[in-house]
Design an enzyme around this catalytic site. Structure first.
Site, PDB file in Angstrom:
ATOM      1  N   HIS A   1      53.736  46.385  46.218  1.00  0.00           N
ATOM      2  CA  HIS A   1      53.099  46.899  45.016  1.00  0.00           C
ATOM      3  C   HIS A   1      52.450  48.238  45.345  1.00  0.00           C
ATOM      4  O   HIS A   1      51.766  48.374  46.346  1.00  0.00           O
ATOM      5  CB  HIS A   1      52.034  45.909  44.535  1.00  0.00           C
ATOM      6  CG  HIS A   1      51.300  46.383  43.319  1.00  0.00           C
ATOM      7  ND1 HIS A   1      51.798  46.205  42.047  1.00  0.00           N
ATOM      8  CD2 HIS A   1      50.135  47.045  43.182  1.00  0.00           C
ATOM      9  CE1 HIS A   1      50.949  46.733  41.172  1.00  0.00           C
ATOM     10  NE2 HIS A   1      49.933  47.251  41.828  1.00  0.00           N
TER      11      HIS A   1
ATOM     12  N   ARG B   1      38.787  46.178  29.618  1.00  0.00           N
ATOM     13  CA  ARG B   1      38.240  47.158  30.575  1.00  0.00           C
ATOM     14  C   ARG B   1      38.617  48.575  30.177  1.00  0.00           C
ATOM     15  O   ARG B   1      37.823  49.511  30.301  1.00  0.00           O
ATOM     16  CB  ARG B   1      38.763  46.862  31.986  1.00  0.00           C
ATOM     17  CG  ARG B   1      38.116  45.652  32.631  1.00  0.00           C
ATOM     18  CD  ARG B   1      38.885  45.220  33.873  1.00  0.00           C
ATOM     19  NE  ARG B   1      38.971  46.262  34.868  1.00  0.00           N
ATOM     20  CZ  ARG B   1      39.949  46.368  35.768  1.00  0.00           C
ATOM     21  NH1 ARG B   1      40.928  45.483  35.803  1.00  0.00           N
ATOM     22  NH2 ARG B   1      39.951  47.350  36.633  1.00  0.00           N
TER      23      ARG B   1
ATOM     24  N   SER C   1      42.540  42.157  39.791  1.00  0.00           N
ATOM     25  CA  SER C   1      43.594  42.355  38.790  1.00  0.00           C
ATOM     26  C   SER C   1      44.962  42.450  39.463  1.00  0.00           C
ATOM     27  O   SER C   1      45.905  41.736  39.092  1.00  0.00           O
ATOM     28  CB  SER C   1      43.269  43.626  37.992  1.00  0.00           C
ATOM     29  OG  SER C   1      44.365  44.046  37.227  1.00  0.00           O
TER      30      SER C   1
ATOM     31  N   LYS D   1      48.129  39.089  39.855  1.00  0.00           N
ATOM     32  CA  LYS D   1      49.520  39.172  39.421  1.00  0.00           C
ATOM     33  C   LYS D   1      50.483  38.952  40.584  1.00  0.00           C
ATOM     34  O   LYS D   1      51.515  38.306  40.450  1.00  0.00           O
ATOM     35  CB  LYS D   1      49.780  40.525  38.757  1.00  0.00           C
ATOM     36  CG  LYS D   1      49.127  40.613  37.373  1.00  0.00           C
ATOM     37  CD  LYS D   1      49.191  42.011  36.775  1.00  0.00           C
ATOM     38  CE  LYS D   1      48.200  42.930  37.425  1.00  0.00           C
ATOM     39  NZ  LYS D   1      47.819  44.096  36.632  1.00  0.00           N
TER      40      LYS D   1
END
Ligand code: URA
Ligand code: CA
Length: 441
Positions: A82, A168, A183, A187
């Site tokens: 990621h 947010r 966050s 995921k």
């Protein structure tokens, strides 16, 4: 337990219990607390922070709010990567086939672009027919057969995060390390891979502008991974100037094909190989990073990774003829060259400004859900440290809509600074973070 007490406790800087955090997230996901109370809690976290244990609990509460992908049916150690977001960051399109070609299953969950940063799902949309909305069983079956599958982030992956992120975004609470870390990790954990490699970007075109913040974010995510039993490692890499040459969806697919063909831009190739070497090492496929890097270099140079890319495209229903004939990708009608007005060294290629230019041309979204122009974008011809003559090509604009071209031309000349000082090339990989902490490179 009163929700008001949980807000008050965080506002006053106390540490919340697992039960308090789980109750809050569960209630918010089920529409049992209004946005204004959740917003007040988020702002309290923004100012008071969270301990690493609280952050890990928050992460798991969000991960557990939806479907937790179970990949145990796929043999081997599954890896995911990621990037915290960047410009001309095409590493996923390169790494997905490359890691698979090395025999390691890569289970990749990807998102769409946000603001001036690109997203893998948008890039894949440039390949006609490709399907990234897959059921869990389709995802697993493709992964079993081909060692690689890319799935779009669906609404049932960490839905609590989707809801909280939207809040947010409109309450000035995005820039909080525990909130960003939980966050992202929620995921990744819900997506099911055993090992997670993070590319934390720092610089002008990144979320984190300062090195110390990037390290802190990386350390927090690595620590969460350890606390919840998913080995996580991070690379801290520069996003002051765009990573590759191409910015824009169709252009980036072409650049990925170039790199997978053993050609292409050195910086993007190097960062991809470096990330990939860590992925192979985490999957226990190589004894060290050097061997990983060499293994992957061979798979680029002998085009085995390119063949894997073709196989992956076909497996997900896309037109694989684009590999041999990239002209089949969406093409721009307008191409405008931008040339240097000065003679000297390239001092700066501002990633945020260049990313914004590409967005103006239609390559990215200015608001959620906006339709993008897959062919639009920019091809950069110079990097920081290069010497250019007056009149030499700096970059080319690709567009279908004439409206913003003139404006973007001027913005690009402002984003690419030329001066007489000799400057060195941008250092790309700045360090790595594992459970022992940050190590500079
Ligand atoms: N990316 C995410 O997924 N979440 C954040 O909070 C920031 C960046
Ligand atoms: Ca040059």
């Amino acid at each position: 337990m009163r929700l008001l007490d949980i807000i008050t406790k965080k506002r006053d800087g106390f540490v919340l219990t697992d039960l308090e955090i789980n109750t809050l997230i569960h209630a918010y996901t089920n529409d049992e607390i209004p946005d204004y109370q959740m917003a007040a809690w988020l702002m309290s976290v923004y100012f008071q922070g969270m301990t690493i244990e609280e952050t890990a609990t928050l992460t798991m509460a969000m991960a557990n709010s939806g479907n937790m992908m179970d990949l145990t049916a796929v043999p081997g150690i599954k890896v995911d990567k990621h990037s915290t977001g960047g410009v001309a960051d095409t590493t996923t399109l390169i790494l997905a086939p490359l890691i698979a070609a090395a025999g390691v299953p890569i289970a990749k969950m990807s998102g769409r672009g946000l603001g001036f940063t690109g997203g893998t799902l948008d890039k894949l949309d440039a390949i006609a027919g490709i399907k990234t909305t897959l059921s869990q069983s389709e995802f697993i079956s493709i992964l079993q057969k081909h060692n690689v599958a890319v799935i779009g982030q669906s609404i049932d992956i960490a839905p609590a995060d989707g809801k909280i992120y939207a809040l947010r975004d409109v309450t000035a609470t995005v820039e909080s390390i525990p909130l960003i870390a939980s966050s992202i990790m929620s995921k990744k954990i819900a997506a099911g891979a055993n090992k997670i490699l993070l590319d934390v970007k720092v610089g002008k075109g990144a979320f984190m502008k300062k090195m110390e913040d990037a390290i802190k974010l990386a350390e927090t995510m690595v620590h969460i991974g350890q606390l919840v039993g998913r080995e996580t490692r991070a690379i801290v890499s520069s996003m002051d100037e765009p990573l590759g040459q191409a910015i824009g969806n169709s252009l980036e697919v072409q650049e990925a094909i170039n790199i997978l063909s053993g050609r292409g831009e050195e910086s993007l190739r190097h960062v991809s190989l470096f990330l990939g070497a860590h992925m192979l090492h985490m999957a226990r496929a190589v004894p060290n990073i050097t061997v990983g890097y060499e293994t992957l270099t061979k798979l680029l140079d002998n085009k085995i990774a390119l063949a894997k890319f073709k196989e992956f495209i076909l497996a997900q229903g896309g037109n694989a003829n684009i590999i041999d004939n990239p002209n089949l990708l969406p093409q721009a009608k307008i191409k405008v060259k931008v040339v240097s007005t000065d003679r000297g060294f390239v001092q700066m290629v501002d990633a945020a400004k260049i990313g914004n230019c590409a967005m103006r041309l239609g390559a990215g979204r200015e608001y959620k859900g906006q339709k993008i122009d897959l062919a639009a974008g920019i091809m950069l011809e110079q990097r920081v440290g290069d010497f250019v003559e007056k009149g030499q090509l700096l970059c080319t604009i690709y567009a279908n809509d004439e409206r913003h071209v003139k404006e973007v031309q001027a913005l690009l000349l402002d984003a690419i600074k030329i001066g007489s000082d000799k400057v060195s090339k941008t250092k790309l990989v700045l360090g790595t973070v594992d459970i022992q902490g940050f190590q500079a490179i």
